[in-house]
Enzyme design. Structure first.
Site, PDB file in Angstrom:
ATOM      1  N   ASN A   1       0.875  -1.180   0.000  1.00  0.00           N
ATOM      2  CA  ASN A   1       0.000   0.000   0.000  1.00  0.00           C
ATOM      3  C   ASN A   1       0.907   1.225   0.000  1.00  0.00           C
ATOM      4  OD1 ASN A   1      -1.784   2.071   0.468  1.00  0.00           O
ATOM      5  ND2 ASN A   1      -2.205   1.523   2.601  1.00  0.00           N
ATOM      6  N   TRP A   2       1.012   1.824  -1.173  1.00  0.00           N
ATOM      7  CA  TRP A   2       1.941   2.967  -1.281  1.00  0.00           C
ATOM      8  C   TRP A   2       1.404   4.221  -0.601  1.00  0.00           C
ATOM      9  CZ3 TRP A   2       3.817   3.046  -7.141  1.00  0.00           C
ATOM     10  CH2 TRP A   2       4.556   1.873  -7.390  1.00  0.00           C
ATOM     11  N   LYS A   3       0.150   4.201  -0.211  1.00  0.00           N
ATOM     12  CA  LYS A   3      -0.497   5.395   0.350  1.00  0.00           C
ATOM     13  C   LYS A   3      -0.270   6.576  -0.603  1.00  0.00           C
ATOM     14  CE  LYS A   3       0.229   3.580   4.953  1.00  0.00           C
ATOM     15  NZ  LYS A   3      -0.221   3.759   6.320  1.00  0.00           N
TER      16      LYS A   3
ATOM     17  N   HIS B   1      -9.743   1.133   4.536  1.00  0.00           N
ATOM     18  CA  HIS B   1      -8.484   1.314   5.266  1.00  0.00           C
ATOM     19  C   HIS B   1      -8.750   2.248   6.451  1.00  0.00           C
ATOM     20  CE1 HIS B   1      -4.404   2.539   6.252  1.00  0.00           C
ATOM     21  NE2 HIS B   1      -3.994   1.460   5.595  1.00  0.00           N
TER      22      HIS B   1
ATOM     23  N   GLU C   1      -7.245   4.674   7.571  1.00  0.00           N
ATOM     24  CA  GLU C   1      -7.058   6.103   7.291  1.00  0.00           C
ATOM     25  C   GLU C   1      -8.289   6.670   6.573  1.00  0.00           C
ATOM     26  OE1 GLU C   1      -3.244   5.632   5.387  1.00  0.00           O
ATOM     27  OE2 GLU C   1      -2.398   5.041   7.324  1.00  0.00           O
TER      28      GLU C   1
ATOM     29  N   GLY D   1       1.834   2.194  10.780  1.00  0.00           N
ATOM     30  CA  GLY D   1       2.767   3.313  10.657  1.00  0.00           C
ATOM     31  C   GLY D   1       3.398   3.730  11.974  1.00  0.00           C
TER      32      GLY D   1
ATOM     33  N   SER E   1       2.859  -2.255  10.452  1.00  0.00           N
ATOM     34  CA  SER E   1       4.304  -2.264  10.720  1.00  0.00           C
ATOM     35  C   SER E   1       4.960  -3.614  10.426  1.00  0.00           C
ATOM     36  CB  SER E   1       4.588  -1.809  12.151  1.00  0.00           C
ATOM     37  OG  SER E   1       4.156  -0.465  12.326  1.00  0.00           O
TER      38      SER E   1
ATOM     39  N   GLY F   1       2.508  -1.222   4.338  1.00  0.00           N
ATOM     40  CA  GLY F   1       2.527   0.212   4.054  1.00  0.00           C
ATOM     41  C   GLY F   1       3.948   0.711   3.840  1.00  0.00           C
ATOM     42  N   GLY F   2       4.519   1.308   4.869  1.00  0.00           N
ATOM     43  CA  GLY F   2       5.830   1.948   4.757  1.00  0.00           C
ATOM     44  C   GLY F   2       6.892   1.078   4.097  1.00  0.00           C
TER      45      GLY F   2
HETATM   46  C1  PEP Z   1      -1.033   0.137   5.850  1.00  0.00           C
HETATM   47  O1  PEP Z   1      -0.986   1.293   5.451  1.00  0.00           O
HETATM   48  O2  PEP Z   1      -1.946  -0.593   5.458  1.00  0.00           O
HETATM   49  C2  PEP Z   1       0.003  -0.327   6.756  1.00  0.00           C
HETATM   50  C3  PEP Z   1      -0.094  -1.518   7.270  1.00  0.00           C
HETATM   51  O3  PEP Z   1       1.035   0.552   7.023  1.00  0.00           O
HETATM   52  P1  PEP Z   1       2.422   0.194   7.752  1.00  0.00           P
HETATM   53  O4  PEP Z   1       2.918  -1.098   7.181  1.00  0.00           O
HETATM   54  O5  PEP Z   1       3.318   1.348   7.427  1.00  0.00           O
HETATM   55  O6  PEP Z   1       2.125   0.064   9.210  1.00  0.00           O
END
Ligand code: PEP
Length: 246
Positions: free
Chosen positions: A9-11, A93, A95, A170, A208, A229-230
């Protein structure tokens, strides 16, 4: 045995140059034993589709409109995503739920719109830290998933579910493999009761996930891969996570 799935997930990150560099590294590191996909900002979908078209890496969006078409400025329909070859779209999601006030009902409508156009919804559920501390984790994720199950009805087995504890997204704070597995087992039982086909459904863990914790998480019985994500923005990390799912 369910094949693992890793979804990046590049956000709201990326540039055309950075995306090309990242995808070229991810492509060069194939083959992966797991299925791999990237969910990218919609403005990049055409170019990402062209880059990945002749590969087995899939692509998708991070959100989809609940509406089929019309006067919904700024929204992107499921049919549009399908036309761009999207295999997946994230739905619900945390967010989107937090910053765009998406309710369980809206998330369910979005999942239905996606499936109706042949795009697999990756339905995100997860509790906040306050909800976990109040002992409400199970009730919250079951309520979130139940809305989608109810709306999708006989198609519910077609979705992918992602358990993403909000407190782990995150933050660098990951659910332990045991904590994650416990919630995944609850979700699979709920899916089984509703569809009778939960053994074939994928439930991803997100929050994470990094190269150094992915293997332990993915080794859990009910964890079928990850929503990343990250760490999906750095080729070396994302490739390591994809390999950990092999
Ligand atoms: C996400 O955005 O779905 C996510 C899991 O982010 P991260 O891996 O950065 O916690």
């Amino acid at each position: 045995m369910r094949k693992k799935l890793v979804v990046g997930n590049w956000k709201m990150h990326g540039t055309r140059a950075a995306n090309a560099e990242l995808l070229s590294a991810v492509l060069a590191a194939r083959p992966y034993a797991a299925d791999v996909a990237v969910c990218v900002p919609s403005v990049f979908l055409s170019e990402v589709a062209a880059t990945l078209a002749s590969s087995d890496i899939r692509w998708g969006a991070q959100d989809v409109s609940a509406h089929a078409q019309g006067a919904y400025t700024g929204e992107v329909s499921a049919a549009m995503l399908h036309e761009l070859g999207c295999r997946y779209t994230l739905v619900g999601h945390s967010e989107r739920r937090a910053y765009h006030a998406e309710t369980d009902a809206v998330v369910a409508q979005k999942a239905q719109a996606a499936l109706g156009s042949g795009v697999t919804p990756v339905v995100c559920v997860g509790e906040t830290l306050a909800e976990r501390d109040a002992g409400q984790t199970e009730a919250v994720v079951k309520r979130q998933l139940s809305a989608v199950i109810h709306t999708l009805a006989h198609c519910a087995a077609e979705m992918v579910v992602a358990y993403e504890p909000v407190w782990a997204i995150g933050t660098g704070r990951t659910a332990s493999p045991e904590q994650a597995q416990a919630v995944h087992a609850v979700l699979r039982a709920q899916l089984q009761a509703a569809t009778g086909r939960a053994e074939q459904m994928k439930i991803l863990y997100g929050g994470s996930v990094k190269a150094d914790n992915a293997s332990q998480l993915f080794a859990q019985t009910d964890i079928d891969g990850g929503l990343i994500g990250g760490a999906s923005l750095k080729a070396v990390d994302f490739i390591a996570i994809c390999r950990a799912a092999g």
